[in-house]
Design an enzyme around this catalytic site. Sequence first.
Site, mmCIF file in Angstrom:
data_model
loop_
_atom_site.group_PDB
_atom_site.id
_atom_site.type_symbol
_atom_site.label_atom_id
_atom_site.label_comp_id
_atom_site.label_asym_id
_atom_site.label_seq_id
_atom_site.Cartn_x
_atom_site.Cartn_y
_atom_site.Cartn_z
ATOM 1 N N ASP A 56 -9.560 -33.952 -7.136
ATOM 2 C CA ASP A 56 -9.872 -32.909 -6.150
ATOM 3 C C ASP A 56 -10.319 -31.632 -6.862
ATOM 4 O OD1 ASP A 56 -7.247 -32.850 -7.070
ATOM 5 O OD2 ASP A 56 -6.342 -32.373 -5.134
ATOM 6 N N TYR A 116 -11.989 -51.666 -4.896
ATOM 7 C CA TYR A 116 -13.182 -52.458 -4.600
ATOM 8 C C TYR A 116 -12.947 -53.970 -4.680
ATOM 9 C CZ TYR A 116 -16.496 -48.597 -4.258
ATOM 10 O OH TYR A 116 -17.205 -47.494 -3.837
ATOM 11 N N ASP A 129 -17.545 -43.404 -7.419
ATOM 12 C CA ASP A 129 -18.528 -43.505 -6.341
ATOM 13 C C ASP A 129 -18.687 -42.151 -5.657
ATOM 14 O OD1 ASP A 129 -20.226 -44.686 -4.357
ATOM 15 O OD2 ASP A 129 -18.518 -44.645 -2.987
ATOM 16 N N LYS A 131 -5.761 -39.190 -9.953
ATOM 17 C CA LYS A 131 -4.884 -38.583 -8.958
ATOM 18 C C LYS A 131 -3.457 -39.035 -9.301
ATOM 19 C CE LYS A 131 -4.526 -36.222 -5.082
ATOM 20 N NZ LYS A 131 -4.700 -34.767 -5.027
ATOM 21 N N ASP A 169 -22.069 -38.957 -5.871
ATOM 22 C CA ASP A 169 -22.902 -38.415 -4.786
ATOM 23 C C ASP A 169 -22.878 -36.888 -4.843
ATOM 24 O OD1 ASP A 169 -23.564 -40.965 -3.730
ATOM 25 O OD2 ASP A 169 -23.401 -40.226 -1.676
HETATM 26 C C1 IPM Z 1 -22.919 -47.077 -4.854
HETATM 27 C C2 IPM Z 1 -22.722 -47.549 -3.432
HETATM 28 C C3 IPM Z 1 -21.867 -48.805 -3.391
HETATM 29 C C4 IPM Z 1 -20.493 -48.471 -3.935
HETATM 30 C C5 IPM Z 1 -21.750 -49.483 -2.005
HETATM 31 C C6 IPM Z 1 -23.089 -49.759 -1.382
HETATM 32 C C7 IPM Z 1 -20.956 -50.746 -2.071
HETATM 33 O O1 IPM Z 1 -22.190 -46.526 -2.651
HETATM 34 O O2 IPM Z 1 -23.400 -47.876 -5.680
HETATM 35 O O3 IPM Z 1 -22.651 -45.904 -5.157
HETATM 36 O O4 IPM Z 1 -19.616 -48.012 -3.183
HETATM 37 O O5 IPM Z 1 -20.288 -48.686 -5.126
HETATM 38 MN MN MN Z 2 -22.128 -44.605 -3.676
#
Ligand code: IPM
Ligand code: MN
Length: 357
Positions: free
Chosen positions: A225, A135, A249, A192, A253
């Site tokens: 993974d 990042y 990140d 990893k 999700d």
């Molecule tokens: C998150 C988002 C951000 C990230 C993006 C929008 C830069 O996906 O906060 O999870 O990748 O950290």
């Molecule tokens: Mn995200």
Amino acid sequence: MNHKKRIAIIPGDGIGREVIPEAVKVISASGAPVEISHFDWSAERYLADGVTIPPDGFAMLERDFDAILVGAFGDPRIPSNIHAKEILLGMRFKMDLYANVRPVRLLDAALCPLKGVEPKDIDFVVIRENTEGVYVDVGGCFKQGTPDEIAVQEDINTRKGVERIIRYAFEYCERNQKQDGSPRKQVLMADKANVLTHAHGLWQRVFKEVSGEYPQITAQHMYVDALCLQMVRDPRQFDVIVTNNMFGDIVTDLAAALQGGLGMAASGNIHPGKTSMFEPVHGSAPPIAGRNIANPFGAILTAAMMLGHLGLVAEAARIEGAVLEAVRQKKTTQDIGGTLGTREAGEWVAGRASAYN
Ligand code: IPM
Ligand code: MN
Ligand code: NAD
């Protein structure tokens, strides 16, 4: 002397502008002693006058506020995503908010896409390194636009950065209980290291060293993974997970899906002792923006997390209890099976969380 906590509110873009007002409504209803200031930093503002964040923005946030509540950034009219980078990643990096704490809790069995999984089975937290990794935007392109083009994106892992996030995970494990009151017992590092031998070799060495200082906590490891497989196959096994910026990140999700989707997931960007920033895990969701259908509960649970961080524990608990009740009574938006709009779901929770009931 003013004992009110000073909160900066930055709704941002898309559904951020719908869910954050609901979170603010709920904070006010809870009776939390706060003083709220709004900032319009967003795609709209950038398109209007080119400002992403004013020159003294980060210093002002640190100086004048106890915490920051953020919606989301991302707008199809700004394909470079430059404003999101400067505002959101700007806060994480320039304010050195190194621990991205993303709790993963199932409020009701009906929300989980997995069979036979109960709320007691999913109560873990992902501690994501928030200031390094891929990042950092170090790299470049060479011979761009030619057949010989080369693109390089560096992955930065510092001894200091890796050590402080791993230590944060062990400290978190030691100091926080599960929802049912039982102690947390295990820290699992996901990496990893079998491929990223240099970068994640450093993570492995530091994890071994730091875990030695916490003999009462079980230290475990999984390649990322395999972690994805196990999170779906048997999420019961997780307690505290620590990982790098990019993997954190991605897996959060996936973990959000276990909780009922991105509309339910909360997070905090924390540097102990400094002004920290709280935001739902989801983005600006352009296709559903402006339709009063976005789920505000991720933002509301994020607000509760922020109040808890500020020591307003009773107000935080009341808000969490109200969201739990809304889920149980299906007073929710459509994404999790209800029939209410964003505002109506927010109103319901605000009523339930009210200090004046
Ligand atoms: C998150 C988002 C951000 C990230 C993006 C929008 C830069 O996906 O906060 O999870 O990748 O950290
Ligand atoms: Mn995200
Ligand atoms: P997203 O989180 O916006 O949406 C992913 C999916 O989840 C979509 O189907 C969306 O409709 C759904 N969703 C998300 N939040 C929801 C909610 N509260 N209620 C109901 N459904 C919800 O991710 P994306 O589509 O990959 O990204 C859209 C934009 O947001 C992009 O510009 C991206 O860069 C940005 N983004 C910003 C942040 C942030 O500011 N923290 C986080 C992630 C993505």
